[in-house]
Design an enzyme around this catalytic site. Structure first.
Site, PDB file in Angstrom:
ATOM      1  N   LYS A 280      88.763   9.921 -37.219  1.00  0.00           N
ATOM      2  CA  LYS A 280      88.105   9.899 -35.906  1.00  0.00           C
ATOM      3  C   LYS A 280      86.801  10.694 -35.952  1.00  0.00           C
ATOM      4  O   LYS A 280      86.676  11.618 -36.754  1.00  0.00           O
ATOM      5  CB  LYS A 280      89.009  10.572 -34.867  1.00  0.00           C
ATOM      6  CG  LYS A 280      90.177   9.740 -34.397  1.00  0.00           C
ATOM      7  CD  LYS A 280      90.924  10.481 -33.297  1.00  0.00           C
ATOM      8  CE  LYS A 280      92.123   9.674 -32.819  1.00  0.00           C
ATOM      9  NZ  LYS A 280      91.739   8.377 -32.212  1.00  0.00           N
ATOM     10  N   ARG A 354     101.487   2.846 -32.696  1.00  0.00           N
ATOM     11  CA  ARG A 354     102.309   1.627 -32.699  1.00  0.00           C
ATOM     12  C   ARG A 354     103.196   1.569 -33.937  1.00  0.00           C
ATOM     13  O   ARG A 354     104.254   0.955 -33.911  1.00  0.00           O
ATOM     14  CB  ARG A 354     101.396   0.398 -32.573  1.00  0.00           C
ATOM     15  CG  ARG A 354     100.468   0.199 -33.717  1.00  0.00           C
ATOM     16  CD  ARG A 354      99.325  -0.756 -33.369  1.00  0.00           C
ATOM     17  NE  ARG A 354      98.313  -0.127 -32.518  1.00  0.00           N
ATOM     18  CZ  ARG A 354      97.246  -0.759 -32.050  1.00  0.00           C
ATOM     19  NH1 ARG A 354      97.063  -2.038 -32.326  1.00  0.00           N
ATOM     20  NH2 ARG A 354      96.370  -0.128 -31.304  1.00  0.00           N
TER      21      ARG A 354
HETATM   22  N1  BES Z   1      95.822   8.470 -29.905  1.00  0.00           N
HETATM   23  C1  BES Z   1      94.882   7.405 -29.943  1.00  0.00           C
HETATM   24  C2  BES Z   1      94.592   6.823 -28.558  1.00  0.00           C
HETATM   25  C3  BES Z   1      93.926   7.723 -27.559  1.00  0.00           C
HETATM   26  C4  BES Z   1      92.568   7.682 -27.388  1.00  0.00           C
HETATM   27  C5  BES Z   1      94.669   8.545 -26.733  1.00  0.00           C
HETATM   28  C6  BES Z   1      91.954   8.471 -26.455  1.00  0.00           C
HETATM   29  C7  BES Z   1      94.057   9.340 -25.786  1.00  0.00           C
HETATM   30  C8  BES Z   1      92.694   9.289 -25.639  1.00  0.00           C
HETATM   31  C9  BES Z   1      95.395   6.258 -30.812  1.00  0.00           C
HETATM   32  O1  BES Z   1      96.212   6.616 -31.870  1.00  0.00           O
HETATM   33  C10 BES Z   1      94.194   5.582 -31.394  1.00  0.00           C
HETATM   34  O2  BES Z   1      93.463   6.237 -32.062  1.00  0.00           O
HETATM   35  N2  BES Z   1      94.026   4.296 -31.119  1.00  0.00           N
HETATM   36  C11 BES Z   1      92.927   3.578 -31.617  1.00  0.00           C
HETATM   37  C12 BES Z   1      93.405   2.206 -31.985  1.00  0.00           C
HETATM   38  C13 BES Z   1      92.373   1.332 -32.639  1.00  0.00           C
HETATM   39  C14 BES Z   1      92.077   1.858 -34.030  1.00  0.00           C
HETATM   40  C15 BES Z   1      92.888  -0.077 -32.716  1.00  0.00           C
HETATM   41  C16 BES Z   1      91.881   3.482 -30.505  1.00  0.00           C
HETATM   42  O3  BES Z   1      92.260   3.265 -29.367  1.00  0.00           O
HETATM   43  O4  BES Z   1      90.713   3.674 -30.797  1.00  0.00           O
HETATM   44 ZN    ZN Z   2      95.140   7.141 -33.652  1.00  0.00          ZN
END
Ligand code: BES
Ligand code: ZN
Ligand code: ZN
Length: 500
Positions: A280, A354
């Protein structure tokens, strides 16, 4: 907070602060306010007439009684216009009140039931909301501050006066429920406020065991070797990049006399989400210590159910791990075999929630559940779609969805339904495995939910995406900045409703 409920006459009650409320647009004071106004020689009516106070939601004005009443001060709080008011208005007004009381230096206040006249709202519900707002409004996280003085001043006592014996019984029941739900939400805030170097999967397991010791809850922790033997390849895949050992945590509370099918709740418990190899960006990454909110909510809900002695059979599941980019971490293109037997091509290691839920849900399906609810900070797309005020809901059963929607409405933690149409599965197809873990551009919250649905058994199921609500950018009436615990009271309310 020490809460007392008793019968009494508000204008005769000694108090550091008396808290009263008013609907915007009402030309007359409500009964409690009018009674206090009479002993205070019309001070409250004068305030209304002056236009300094009209009752807008969360507006608060403090008056000194200067010996005219046994109470030292009166705090008048607005509930907003009656036609716009909901149970949550009472919760908010009480959150506002408790903070204003704290500012005066008082450590206690006295109040009565508020929100009389709201449609389709029982006295028990109003009492529950009152207690919730007052307790949740006091929340502070000072654990790591050397100078604890900031949090030293606190409101510790609240007395709620009932007008008669019948109201007294309703108030007592509402107070019992409200204290349990508010304390659950505060536990979640604490668990999510602790940084990830403290709140590791091992520590989450210890918190679960603590609940097991205190209450009639059985706790089982599956270690890495056991999880491997079971075949949870998706959960273990996420755990590979971290030095912290993963824990698969199971809590069981059975308060039902019949040994009926359990309600199973599954919570995403990523104690920190770096994104893994699909790292990230640095900005706001610290908020990913709260990527365990779903799991914390499951933990707190099981504790509350046992505290309230609900006559239900409940099982909570927390697949707990970090998502780290270690030397043994999964990489884009890797294929994992899940507990269900289905294979998953990991195209983005940041879509880890997921993966762990796939195994959590498959495990839940083996328990022959009456219903399964999973709750997860699952997608950034949820934040984009819904902003701050709605939880994303998906599900395969209209009755369960209706119950969850209704519980959310009354808890002031509202859900908004999104489509779970199979057409979207097109986006999850992989050339080399049964599916891939990302759905490409468009409908990110939906493809994540649809992915989960492939691991759900033949039973009613609801998925709640709380990425929109788990963290607040600003302080609100009874919600602090940072981890909110939103979703906890919804789950407990749903279970209370199942018990009635
Ligand atoms: N934990 C994150 C989602 C999230 C984002 C929670 C902001 C709270 C605030 C999750 O694991 C994630 O990173 N999801 C990705 C998925 C994508 C790579 C398909 C996302 O939403 O960017
Ligand atoms: Zn994530
Ligand atoms: Zn995550």
């Amino acid at each position: 907070m020490n809460v007392t409920v008793k019968q009494g006459t508000i204008e005769r009650e000694p108090a550091e602060v008396l808290v009263l409320t008013h609907f915007d647009g009402d030309t007359r004071l409500n009964d409690a306010a009018a009674a206090v106004d009479r002993v205070c020689n019309g001070q409250l009516r004068e305030l209304l007439k002056s236009g300094e106070f009209d009752g807008k939601l969360n507006q608060a004005v403090l008056l000194h009684t200067s010996g005219k009443a046994p109470a030292k001060r009166v705090l008048l709080v607005g509930l907003g216009k009656k036609k716009d008011a909901r149970v949550d208005s009472v919760r908010q007004a009480m959150g506002t009140a408790v903070k204003r009381v704290r500012q005066t230096g008082a450590s206690s206040f006295v109040t009565c039931l508020h929100g009389d006249g709201l449609p389709k709202t029982s006295a028990v519900e109003l009492a529950q909301a009152l207690i919730e707002g007052a307790i949740l409004g006091t929340y502070q996280f000072t654990e790591y501050l050397s100078d604890k003085k900031a949090g030293a001043r606190q409101v510790t006592r609240l007395a709620v006066l009932a007008a008669d014996a019948r109201q007294l019984a309703d108030l007592k029941e509402g107070a019992r429920r409200g204290a349990a739900t508010a304390e659950a939400a505060m536990l979640v805030r604490d668990l999510c406020n602790h940084p990830s170097n403290v709140m590791t999967p091992t520590r989450v397991a210890a918190e679960a065991k603590k609940i097991g010791r205190e209450r009639s809850v059985r706790v089982k922790i599956l270690e890495r070797a056991q999880v491997e033997r079971l075949g949870m390849g998706a959960f273990l895949g996420v755990a590979r990049g971290s030095h912290e050992p993963p824990k698969f945590i199971i809590l069981e509370y059975n308060g039902s006399r019949r040994n009926g099918k359990p309600i199973v709740i599954v919570g995403k418990t990523i104690t920190f989400d770096t994104g893994g190899i699909s790292l990230k960006p640095a900005e706001n990454m610290e908020q990913m210590k709260a990527d365990m909110t779903g799991g914390a909510e499951v933990l707190a809900t099981v504790r509350a159910a046992s505290r309230l002695r609900l006559p239900i059979h409940l099982i909570g599941i927390l697949p707990a791990t970090e998502n780290m980019p270690g030397g043994r971490a999964i990489k884009p293109g890797d294929i994992l075999k899940s507990l269900s037997g289905k294979t998953i091509e990991v195209q983005n290691t940041d879509a880890e929630g997921r993966l762990i839920l796939a195994d959590g849900l498959a495990y839940a399906a083996r328990l022959k559940p009456a219903a399964v609810i999973d709750i997860a900070t699952l997608t950034g797309a949820c934040v984009v779609a819904l902003g701050q005020f709605a939880i994303g809901m998906f599900g395969n059963d209209d009755q369960l969805k209706r119950s969850v929607r209704d519980a959310g409405l009354r808890a002031g933690e509202r859900v908004w339904e999104m489509p779970l149409w199979d057409e979207y599965f097109e986006q999850l197809k992989s050339d080399v495995a049964d599916m891939r873990n990302i759905g490409g551009r468009g409908g990110g919250m939906i493809t994540a939910a649809l992915f989960l649905s492939k691991f759900v058994g033949d039973h009613p199921w609801v998925h709640l995406d709380i990425a929109s609500t788990d963290w607040s950018e600003r302080e609100r009436a009874y919600i602090p900045k940072g981890p909110t615990g939103i979703g906890t009271r919804l789950l407990i309310q749903y279970l209370i409703d199942q018990s009635l």
